[in-house]
Write an enzyme that holds these catalytic residues in place. Sequence first.
Site, PDB file in Angstrom:
ATOM      1  N   GLY A  39       0.787  -1.234   0.000  1.00  0.00           N
ATOM      2  CA  GLY A  39       0.000   0.000   0.000  1.00  0.00           C
ATOM      3  C   GLY A  39       0.811   1.272   0.000  1.00  0.00           C
ATOM      4  N   CYS A 255     -28.228  -8.980 -16.549  1.00  0.00           N
ATOM      5  CA  CYS A 255     -27.613  -8.533 -17.792  1.00  0.00           C
ATOM      6  C   CYS A 255     -28.556  -8.904 -18.938  1.00  0.00           C
ATOM      7  CB  CYS A 255     -26.262  -9.211 -17.969  1.00  0.00           C
ATOM      8  SG  CYS A 255     -25.561  -9.002 -19.623  1.00  0.00           S
ATOM      9  N   CYS A 258     -26.521 -11.692 -21.266  1.00  0.00           N
ATOM     10  CA  CYS A 258     -26.211 -13.065 -20.826  1.00  0.00           C
ATOM     11  C   CYS A 258     -27.072 -13.509 -19.657  1.00  0.00           C
ATOM     12  CB  CYS A 258     -24.740 -13.186 -20.465  1.00  0.00           C
ATOM     13  SG  CYS A 258     -24.337 -12.415 -18.882  1.00  0.00           S
TER      14      CYS A 258
HETATM   15 ZN   LIG Z   1     -23.674 -10.247 -19.393  1.00  0.00          ZN
END
Ligand SMILES: [Zn+2]
Lengths: 299, 277
Positions: A39, A255, A258
Amino acid sequence: MNIHYEFPLEEAGYAFGFLDEYAKKEVRRTILKAICIPGYQTPYASREMPMGRGFGTGGLQLTLSLIGTNDTLKVIDQGSDDSVNAVNMRQFVQLTCPGVEVTEKLEEATLIQSRHRIPEIALTETQVLVLQVPYPDPLVVVESSEARRKIMHAEADYSRLLVKLYEDIVHFNEITISHRYPTRINRHYVIDPSPIPRWDVPKLNQSPALILFGAGREKKIYAVPPYTVAEPLVFDDLPFRVEDFRDEHGQRRACTRCGATNSFLDEYSDDNNIKIYQCSDSAYCDGQLAQHQQREGKA
Amino acid sequence: MSNRILEVCGLSRIYGSGCPLCVESTGPENDTNICPHCGSVVAVHGVSFDLFRGEILGIIGESGSGKSSTVKMLYFDDTPTAGEAVFFDNGERHELFRQNAAQQRSLRNKRFGMVYQNPHLGLNFQVSAGGNIAERLLMSDLAHYGEIRRRAQELLLRTEVLPERMDQNPKTFSGGMQQRVQIAKALVTRPPLLFLDEVTTGLDLSVQAAILDLILEIQQELNTAMIVVTHDLGVIRLLAGRTLVMKHGRVVEAGLTDQILEDPQHAYTQRLVASSL
Ligand SMILES: [Zn+2]
Ligand SMILES: Nc1ncnc2c1ncn2[C@@H]1O[C@H](COP(=O)(O)OP(=O)(O)OP(=O)(O)O)[C@@H](O)[C@H]1O
Ligand SMILES: [Mg+2]
Ligand SMILES: [Zn+2]
């Protein structure tokens, strides 16, 4: 750029990977130091690249210093492999690193350079993720003096950053940071994790893959080494929340391409001005789609 | 067990390069704090005193006598050129000027409080009044939002800042209200030691009186030790049990406030007392 163009290596005087060996060694040394101090924004001598700073020169320098002929590279820009930026970057590496394979498939890649996203599918121990960083220091918003910021980092004093979160909650009832969420690494340094959405922040925690951050303009490299604690900066009693993508009925959006209900979604308007949602990670979306088609094919 | 909270010994601050003659050429006898040989300012020289738990010590003196410089060094706003200070806290001894920056910051954030004359020094005008108090709690490692809100509310209530002001920016507040927020901010971590530098200077008399009352009440409630810097004898008379009188960087007289007021020994103090009658 013409990818079929044969690069006259000797004539051009370019080393493999465009950068000269000194520049690459400098970056590699800095990477090692950055891994040793998780970090910590490790300064290095950033080189000029044949593209404007702000186009990911920091990430590209990391990639060019790490890549070897046995590597397979995947380049992602805002989740997508075929945006202009990603294509240019990939072609530049192909041009200057003869023999290196490129891919769009995450599982084939050994080295992944990305901007704005971490892939949906978990990375593995054999992969390295390079993220491009525009602004490396999360304390810039509360302290303009770099000398004082360094002291604050050294003492892990992030109280003023937390005050900013406090004010957010007071005035907006929630923390309004959507990208670049300040994240504490190995319980000490707080980093700007680059403009990834909140959704991706938990992926930094205990990641099996090494994650490297390169800021070319600010000449800083930092790292989240494998299996390192990465915690978003929060109050004890207000847990960190990622984007939930629920519609007005409380239903998780899927989505439209998909059907995935477990990915980070981008919002678009279609031709009829209706909002549609699609996986931001295009390779993930393709993979999900292929699996569905396979299943349907079998059925 | 001693009740001593602070032991200051030979505290000195010279602004400038300094020279071997600085100290002997300045001070009340020479009627200046500027070295005629090198031009350095001997802002504070050889200041020593003890402070006890829950006590209010006054520091009085004319403008430029070194009052603010003295408390600034103890609060780590400035570094002394010589001298020692030991802070006794929960059975631990902290040699203030031998600690590293991180230790000093930790004491400053958690165990000391400071209220400045100028609210711009004590308050962050980018954030709300509550945010200012939150900042101090966050610095002392409390990161529970609900608890921070509760403590801030409690302190603002105690310092008589209206609850609806909590989420407003203090730059819209009156001077007196800003000082109340500063006091709330300084006290929210319940520090055993509080520095107050001219906190009522420039405020209306009635507002001054109300804030002085508040300071006195808080000292009685929380048993906070305080060092109160002022050029106003009235403030000293009301608040301080013991007082140091400073002139040209030196302590010219020290003792119980009542004694100093009734029977001042040093000519400067006599003039000061006479002029306030
Ligand atoms: Zn998708
Ligand atoms: N940073 C500095 N550089 C040079 N001289 C300084 C500095 N700070 C203070 N001084 C000088 O040191 C002397 C003591 O200043 P100090 O602020 O301690 O006085 P004071 O007693 O608090 O006065 P006042 O009542 O005006 O606040 C003054 O002569 C002042 O001009
Ligand atoms: Mg002063
Ligand atoms: Zn001198």
